[in-house]
Design an enzyme around this catalytic site. Structure first.
Site, short mmCIF file in Angstrom:
data_model
loop_
_atom_site.label_atom_id
_atom_site.label_comp_id
_atom_site.label_asym_id
_atom_site.label_seq_id
_atom_site.Cartn_x
_atom_site.Cartn_y
_atom_site.Cartn_z
N GLY A 43 -10.73 8.00 5.49
CA GLY A 43 -11.75 9.01 5.71
C GLY A 43 -13.13 8.48 6.05
CG ASN A 84 -6.79 1.43 11.47
OD1 ASN A 84 -7.34 1.08 12.51
ND2 ASN A 84 -5.50 1.40 11.36
CB THR A 85 -9.61 5.98 12.51
OG1 THR A 85 -8.28 6.09 12.01
CG2 THR A 85 -9.71 6.78 13.79
CE LYS A 106 -3.19 2.65 2.78
NZ LYS A 106 -3.80 2.84 4.11
N GLY A 135 -8.23 9.32 8.88
CA GLY A 135 -8.61 9.46 10.28
C GLY A 135 -9.64 10.54 10.55
#
Lengths: 252, 65
Positions: free
Chosen positions: A180, A201-202, A91, A152
């Site tokens: 996002g 992720n976040t 990535k 994030g």
């Protein structure tokens, strides 16, 4: 789908910021994901435990070049990741601005060209810019990963019309919304628009209950993909009665 | 000699990258190495000499998004 790899789950999950290693394990399982992203950092404490989680997950590993601001840093990091994780997937992030974490498209294309020529299978973190996307494909990328919003931020699909244009322009190229996403509804919207996967992720790691949120995202992505495959009805500006007029009584 | 290991100044007797890895107790199979910003594959560590002021990075898997 992604460099010849077919996946059952179209959700890719990051492994950072979870409240505990056990929550990370459970979130991976609950999400149904088959691809998890990881990073490289200076050898410190807890490396063994994390390696064990990666092994036990059974997931494909997608290492990132997070934090890299130059072509050289990103290329060296990718080479180190390939040896450590025994995968040619990378990535590719080349960050252009510290506040927005917006990719530097010029350095990104240059790094992508070097890595593709070296046999890497590059997943470039990019914007919805069509020309940058074209250059990345010319460089050898077979996947593009446009951002939904800054990493994030949880803002969702900030330029939804631009992303729609990108989806249409790159028909047949696997596109992953990366970064996002804050809510399952946003992930689902991306899937309904025909994006091939979502990477986040976040939104899971920082939820009150990350395991339950991972499950919610897994279901949203599945539902969004099913909706896209089923074909959404065309949008109309005016109402159109769904109940037939024929046979209606005259009561007035 | 004096080198820089993961951002910290270190005095080492190691003459090669593999000797440095051993000297500091890293698990050689589960780290990746770079010397002066250039990736050094595992098999080349034993033939890669260190020099005074060398900047060595020894990295391992970490959580990431």
């Amino acid at each position: 789908m992604f460099y010849g790899t077919e996946l059952n789950s179209r959700l890719m999950l990051g492994t950072a910021q979870y409240p505990s290693p056990q929550v990370l394990r459970d979130a991976i399982t609950a999400s149904g994901t088959e691809v998890i992203t990881v990073s490289l950092r200076r050898e410190g404490q807890g490396g063994d435990a994390f390696r064990e989680i990666l092994r036990d997950s059974g997931c494909r590993i997608l290492p990132n070049t997070a934090g890299c601001h130059s072509v050289r840093e990103a290329v060296t990091t990718a080479q180190m990741a390939r040896e450590l994780f025994d995968t040619s997937w990378i990535k590719l992030e080349v960050i252009g601005h510290a506040d927005t974490l917006q990719p530097d498209p010029f350095a990104l294309v240059e790094a992508a060209r070097i890595l593709c020529a070296d046999g890497f299978e590059v997943f470039p973190y990019t914007t919805e810019d069509l020309i940058v996307g074209e250059r990345l494909l010319e460089a050898g990328c077979r996947v593009l990963m446009p951002w939904g919003a800054p990493i994030g931020s949880g803002q969702g699909l900030r330029n939804i019309e631009g992303l729609r244009t990108m989806r249409t322009h790159f028909a047949g190229v696997p596109l992953v919304i990366d970064a996002g996403i804050g809510a399952p509804s946003q992930a689902m919207a991306a899937m309904e628009m025909g994006f091939d996967a979502v990477l986040l992720n976040t939104a899971v790691a920082k939820a009150l209950d990350p395991v339950a949120m991972a499950r919610a995202f897994g279901r949203a992505v599945t539902a969004g993909r099913a909706a896209y495959a089923a074909g959404l009805m065309p949008r109309r500006d005016m109402a159109a009665a769904s109940t037939p007029i024929f046979g209606q009584a005259v009561l007035a | 000699m004096q080198i820089d290991l993961n951002g910290a100044p270190v005095t080492t007797a190691a003459e090669t990258l593999s000797a440095l890895i051993e000297e500091h107790g890293f698990d050689a199979a589960s780290v990746a190495t770079a010397l002066d910003g250039v990736f050094i594959p595992r098999l080349m560590r034993s033939t890669t000499p260190l020099h005074g002021g060398a900047k060595v990075e020894v990295l391992s898997p970490m959580q990431g998004g």
